[in-house]
Design an enzyme around this catalytic site. Structure first.
Site, PDB file in Angstrom:
ATOM      1  N   ASP A 113     -28.283 -26.829 -20.317  1.00 55.55           N
ATOM      2  CA  ASP A 113     -28.112 -26.131 -19.183  1.00 55.55           C
ATOM      3  C   ASP A 113     -26.581 -25.170 -19.294  1.00 55.55           C
ATOM      4  OD1 ASP A 113     -27.824 -25.608 -16.619  1.00 55.55           O
ATOM      5  OD2 ASP A 113     -27.257 -27.458 -15.798  1.00 55.55           O
ATOM      6  N   ASP A 169     -34.125 -37.128 -15.642  1.00 53.76           N
ATOM      7  CA  ASP A 169     -33.952 -37.968 -14.450  1.00 53.76           C
ATOM      8  C   ASP A 169     -33.284 -37.382 -13.317  1.00 53.76           C
ATOM      9  OD1 ASP A 169     -31.425 -38.226 -15.938  1.00 53.76           O
ATOM     10  OD2 ASP A 169     -30.984 -39.954 -14.440  1.00 53.76           O
TER      11      ASP A 169
HETATM   12  P1  IMP Z   1     -25.193 -29.379 -20.147  1.00 53.04           P
HETATM   13  O1  IMP Z   1     -23.934 -29.753 -20.731  1.00 53.04           O
HETATM   14  O2  IMP Z   1     -24.935 -28.328 -18.857  1.00 53.04           O
HETATM   15  O3  IMP Z   1     -25.969 -28.363 -20.937  1.00 53.04           O
HETATM   16  O4  IMP Z   1     -25.972 -30.549 -19.685  1.00 53.04           O
HETATM   17  C1  IMP Z   1     -27.304 -31.012 -20.269  1.00 53.04           C
HETATM   18  C2  IMP Z   1     -27.526 -32.438 -19.736  1.00 53.04           C
HETATM   19  O5  IMP Z   1     -27.460 -32.030 -18.107  1.00 53.04           O
HETATM   20  C3  IMP Z   1     -28.728 -32.673 -19.933  1.00 53.04           C
HETATM   21  O6  IMP Z   1     -28.988 -33.331 -21.241  1.00 53.04           O
HETATM   22  C4  IMP Z   1     -29.257 -33.398 -19.099  1.00 53.04           C
HETATM   23  O7  IMP Z   1     -29.077 -34.681 -19.011  1.00 53.04           O
HETATM   24  C5  IMP Z   1     -28.504 -32.632 -17.722  1.00 53.04           C
HETATM   25  N1  IMP Z   1     -29.464 -31.934 -17.053  1.00 53.04           N
HETATM   26  C6  IMP Z   1     -29.277 -30.529 -16.829  1.00 53.04           C
HETATM   27  N2  IMP Z   1     -30.301 -30.048 -15.879  1.00 53.04           N
HETATM   28  C7  IMP Z   1     -30.853 -30.869 -15.561  1.00 53.04           C
HETATM   29  C8  IMP Z   1     -32.289 -30.839 -14.781  1.00 53.04           C
HETATM   30  O8  IMP Z   1     -32.665 -30.007 -14.346  1.00 53.04           O
HETATM   31  N3  IMP Z   1     -32.727 -32.171 -14.644  1.00 53.04           N
HETATM   32  C9  IMP Z   1     -32.183 -33.283 -15.156  1.00 53.04           C
HETATM   33  N4  IMP Z   1     -31.235 -33.333 -15.950  1.00 53.04           N
HETATM   34  C10 IMP Z   1     -30.222 -32.225 -16.126  1.00 53.04           C
END
Ligand code: IMP
Length: 188
Positions: A113, A169
């Site tokens: 994300d 989740d």
């Molecule tokens: P980042 O550090 O923002 O890239 O976040 C990654 C983590 O956020 C993932 O491993 C997920 O656990 C969580 N995440 C991000 N988007 C979603 C979503 O749409 N649904 C569920 N979990 C998400």
């Protein structure tokens, strides 16, 4: 813990407003990724590293779609507070059991994300001197990306929506849905 009445998650229900990616589409895409990885890493016996828990089903299906010898290991990170998240802080709650120095590592994520989690983990792994380190993510949400991270293998781009299922989740629920669905705002 609040125990709520069971719903059959495979039937349309009030919690899921839309199915974005079907179980069938997910399976087909993972087969293609498996073929690609098998060809790119033939003879290299890569170490496939997954980040728990969201990667659970993707790892299981991807590994079975790979037709060369691989080794498998897992890491786990804690969910962070919004403040810590903004600073790119992640707590490692389970480290690898395998030394990765000189190994070809494929780092497998469920969803990227902002990229903050992945960036933290990749920086950590890079210090251990792997021969190569590439990223494979099933889902990519490019809209919120704060750090540009090269992703070698990607399943699907997702829109800017919170999704659940196939390992993803909301407060530990809905991981067991076989598809990717959009959670109804009332269920958030
Ligand atoms: P980042 O550090 O923002 O890239 O976040 C990654 C983590 O956020 C993932 O491993 C997920 O656990 C969580 N995440 C991000 N988007 C979603 C979503 O749409 N649904 C569920 N979990 C998400």
């Amino acid at each position: 813990m609040t125990v709520e009445p069971n719903v059959n998650l495979n039937e349309p229900n009030a919690d899921i407003s839309e199915i974005l990616i079907s179980a069938d589409e997910i399976e087909k895409r993972i087969q293609t990724l498996g073929v690609q990885i098998s060809s790119d890493y033939a003879e290299l016996q890569p170490l496939v590293v997954g980040v728990l828990k969201g990667v659970l089903f993707f790892m299981a299906d991807l590994l079975r779609a790979i037709t060369i010898n691989v080794e498998v290991d897992f890491m786990a990170v804690s969910s962070y507070s919004p403040e810590a998240r903004d600073q790119g802080l992640v707590r490692l709650v389970k480290d690898l059991e395998t030394p990765i120095s000189g190994r070809h590592v494929i780092f497998v994520e469920d969803v990227v994300d902002t990229g903050l989690t992945l960036n933290y983990l990749l920086r950590n792994l890079t210090t251990r001197d792997p021969a190569s380190l590439e990223v494979c993510t099933l889902f990519n949400k490019p809209k919120h990306r704060l750090i540009d991270i090269p992703i070698k293998y990607k399943g699907f781009d997702l829109p800017d929506q919170f999704v659940v299922g196939y390992g993803l989740d909301h407060r530990e629920r809905y991981r067991n849905l076989p598809f990717i669905g959009v959670l109804n705002p009332q269920a958030l």
